[in-house]
Design a protein around this motif. Structure first.
Motif, mmCIF file in Angstrom:
data_model
loop_
_atom_site.group_PDB
_atom_site.id
_atom_site.type_symbol
_atom_site.label_atom_id
_atom_site.label_comp_id
_atom_site.label_asym_id
_atom_site.label_seq_id
_atom_site.Cartn_x
_atom_site.Cartn_y
_atom_site.Cartn_z
ATOM 1 N N THR A 20 0.847 -1.201 0.000
ATOM 2 C CA THR A 20 0.000 0.000 0.000
ATOM 3 C C THR A 20 0.887 1.256 0.000
ATOM 4 O O THR A 20 2.115 1.147 0.043
ATOM 5 C CB THR A 20 -0.945 -0.012 1.231
ATOM 6 O OG1 THR A 20 -1.875 1.065 1.113
ATOM 7 C CG2 THR A 20 -0.188 0.144 2.536
ATOM 8 N N GLY A 21 0.230 2.404 -0.035
ATOM 9 C CA GLY A 21 0.935 3.678 0.160
ATOM 10 C C GLY A 21 2.030 3.950 -0.863
ATOM 11 O O GLY A 21 1.946 3.551 -2.029
ATOM 12 N N VAL A 26 6.079 2.764 -5.767
ATOM 13 C CA VAL A 26 7.485 2.501 -6.122
ATOM 14 C C VAL A 26 7.551 1.148 -6.825
ATOM 15 O O VAL A 26 8.162 1.006 -7.891
ATOM 16 C CB VAL A 26 8.380 2.499 -4.855
ATOM 17 C CG1 VAL A 26 9.792 2.056 -5.203
ATOM 18 C CG2 VAL A 26 8.408 3.886 -4.211
ATOM 19 N N ALA A 27 6.877 0.139 -6.249
ATOM 20 C CA ALA A 27 6.884 -1.209 -6.832
ATOM 21 C C ALA A 27 6.273 -1.192 -8.238
ATOM 22 O O ALA A 27 6.818 -1.798 -9.168
ATOM 23 C CB ALA A 27 6.123 -2.169 -5.920
ATOM 24 N N ALA A 31 8.186 -2.171 -11.600
ATOM 25 C CA ALA A 31 7.676 -3.316 -12.371
ATOM 26 C C ALA A 31 7.568 -2.945 -13.853
ATOM 27 O O ALA A 31 7.898 -3.737 -14.726
ATOM 28 C CB ALA A 31 6.325 -3.765 -11.815
ATOM 29 N N PHE A 32 7.131 -1.710 -14.124
ATOM 30 C CA PHE A 32 7.079 -1.238 -15.523
ATOM 31 C C PHE A 32 8.478 -1.242 -16.151
ATOM 32 O O PHE A 32 8.623 -1.355 -17.360
ATOM 33 C CB PHE A 32 6.493 0.180 -15.589
ATOM 34 C CG PHE A 32 4.986 0.223 -15.666
ATOM 35 C CD1 PHE A 32 4.313 -0.353 -16.740
ATOM 36 C CD2 PHE A 32 4.235 0.845 -14.668
ATOM 37 C CE1 PHE A 32 2.915 -0.304 -16.823
ATOM 38 C CE2 PHE A 32 2.838 0.894 -14.736
ATOM 39 C CZ PHE A 32 2.176 0.311 -15.812
ATOM 40 N N ARG A 33 9.507 -1.114 -15.295
ATOM 41 C CA ARG A 33 10.895 -1.077 -15.795
ATOM 42 C C ARG A 33 11.514 -2.479 -15.842
ATOM 43 O O ARG A 33 12.730 -2.636 -15.887
ATOM 44 C CB ARG A 33 11.743 -0.158 -14.898
ATOM 45 C CG ARG A 33 11.313 1.295 -14.961
ATOM 46 C CD ARG A 33 12.024 2.095 -13.878
ATOM 47 N NE ARG A 33 11.437 3.413 -13.728
ATOM 48 C CZ ARG A 33 11.874 4.514 -14.356
ATOM 49 N NH1 ARG A 33 12.920 4.442 -15.150
ATOM 50 N NH2 ARG A 33 11.284 5.672 -14.169
ATOM 51 N N THR A 235 10.714 10.720 -5.307
ATOM 52 C CA THR A 235 12.101 10.943 -4.845
ATOM 53 C C THR A 235 12.789 9.608 -4.554
ATOM 54 O O THR A 235 14.000 9.458 -4.775
ATOM 55 C CB THR A 235 12.116 11.882 -3.618
ATOM 56 O OG1 THR A 235 11.450 13.091 -3.979
ATOM 57 C CG2 THR A 235 13.531 12.225 -3.182
ATOM 58 N N ILE A 236 12.010 8.635 -4.084
ATOM 59 C CA ILE A 236 12.577 7.300 -3.857
ATOM 60 C C ILE A 236 13.031 6.728 -5.207
ATOM 61 O O ILE A 236 14.141 6.183 -5.335
ATOM 62 C CB ILE A 236 11.516 6.375 -3.203
ATOM 63 C CG1 ILE A 236 11.097 6.943 -1.844
ATOM 64 C CG2 ILE A 236 12.045 4.950 -3.074
ATOM 65 C CD1 ILE A 236 9.900 6.240 -1.208
ATOM 66 N N LEU A 237 12.194 6.871 -6.234
ATOM 67 C CA LEU A 237 12.538 6.373 -7.566
ATOM 68 C C LEU A 237 13.775 7.096 -8.112
ATOM 69 O O LEU A 237 14.676 6.476 -8.682
ATOM 70 C CB LEU A 237 11.345 6.561 -8.522
ATOM 71 C CG LEU A 237 10.135 5.663 -8.201
ATOM 72 C CD1 LEU A 237 8.892 6.138 -8.956
ATOM 73 C CD2 LEU A 237 10.434 4.199 -8.533
#
Ligand SMILES: NC(=O)C1=CN([C@@H]2O[C@H](COP(=O)(O)OP(=O)(O)OC[C@H]3O[C@@H](n4cnc5c(N)ncnc54)[C@H](OP(=O)(O)O)[C@@H]3O)[C@@H](O)[C@H]2O)C=CC1
Ligand SMILES: CC1=C(/C=C/C(C)=C/C=C/C(C)=C/C=O)C(C)(C)CCC1
Length: 278
Positions: A20-21, A26-27, A31-33, A235-237
């Motif tokens: 969640t959240g 981020v996941a 996953a798209f990458r 920002t995490i990405l």
């Protein structure tokens, strides 16, 4: 917004608390990458539902759920053992899971639940997985902190059980620990191909505030500058993906750029001492 075009085919990522959240988005992005994603979550039902959603949306079938309860040191150790046994590489570790609630709950290890989940678990997990991260270099460790660290302080004498400390601000203290842990980890991994960053995702509309009174929650969601969880993921990405930021290892990021911490967030003597607790 993270503008990186990095593709993660052949790379393995662990994200804690991503059912969640902010962690979920981020996941989804990773996953798209085309990354192989290990969803390190505590609740199998919620994690599997999130996993199926990510697979359906991205077509990436390399999404795996591995159970871990970050408020149990034994569970963290067992999780790390499974990863070391089963995975040949680990390119990105994102210590995202966090909680914000009363500090009166204690874990089976006698630690305050909020400190155990927000600091001791990512600290232990990262150290247990460090050899794998190093053998997969260049690799990255992202620790999700908060601007809230600015009102935090580390009191070693009651870090394991801060409920004994009147006037503490435990959430803020754990987020300061994230900042300091990142700085000292960067020092220890210098020249070893592991970069690490702490991140303030922004004030985001997520389940983090689920233990707050509903009136406060309702007021918060009306705050016009509140970000969505997807915006909070950016920002995490950026720290996980952007090329050429390795020279800033150890720094604290907000809005996809290096940001300043409190003076306590730069105290390397305190940062080093974190390795003596646990
Ligand atoms: N939202 C905000 O405004 C801000 C958030 N942050 C930080 O961002 C990070 C993500 O929080 P956010 O997305 O907002 O919050 P959410 O509550 O939406 O998500 C937190 C995630 O952590 C997981 N988690 C909590 N405890 C454990 C545990 N013991 N073991 C395993 N997983 C656990 C939750 O799992 P489950 O669903 O099972 O509870 C959930 O997946 C946190 O570190 C938070 O401190 C920082 C600044 C601001
Ligand atoms: C309490 C409260 C507010 C502000 C809350 C803020 C700013 C929270 C920030 C939390 C963070 C940064 C948490 C994560 O680490 C509002 C919306 C102004 C008005 C309603 C009551």
């Amino acid at each position: 917004v993270c503008t990186s075009k990095t593709d993660l085919t052949g790379k393995t990522v662990i994200i804690t608390g991503c059912n969640t959240g902010i962690g979920y988005y981020v996941a989804l992005d990773l996953a798209f990458r085309n990354a192989r994603i290990i969803m390190a979550c505590r609740n199998a039902e919620k994690a599997n539902a999130a996993k199926e959603k990510i697979i359906a949306e991205t077509g990436n079938k390399q999404i795996v759920f591995q159970q871990v309860n970050l408020s149990s040191l034994q569970s963290v150790r067992q999780f790390a053992e499974r990863i070391i046994k089963e995975e040949s590489r680990l390119d990105i570790l994102i210590n995202n899971a966090g909680i914000m609630h009363s500090n009166s709950l204690l874990t089976e290890d006698g630690l305050t639940t909020i400190y155990a989940t927000n600091h001791f678990a990512p600290f232990l997990l990262t150290n247990l997985l460090l050899d794998l991260l190093q053998s997969s270099a260049p690799s990255r460790v992202i620790n999700v902190s908060s601007h809230g660290h600015k009102i935090g302080s580390i009191r070693f004498e009651n870090m394991k059980c801060p409920m004994l400390d009147d006037g503490n601000r435990t959430y803020a203290n754990t987020k300061l620990a994230n900042v300091l842990f990142t700085r000292e980890l960067a020092r220890r991994t210098e020249g070893k191909g592991v970069s690490t960053f702490s991140v303030h995702p922004g004030f985001c509309d997520t389940e983090l505030f689920r233990f707050m009174p509903s009136l406060v929650q309702a007021l918060m969601t009306r705050y016009p500058l509140m970000k969505t969880a997807k915006e909070g993921a950016q920002t995490i990405l950026h720290c996980a993906l952007s090329e050429g930021i390795e020279s800033t290892s150890g720094e604290y990021y907000s809005d996809c750029k290096v940001s300043s911490t409190s003076a306590k967030g730069r105290d390397m003597a305190v940062a080093k001492k974190l390795w003596e607790v646990l």
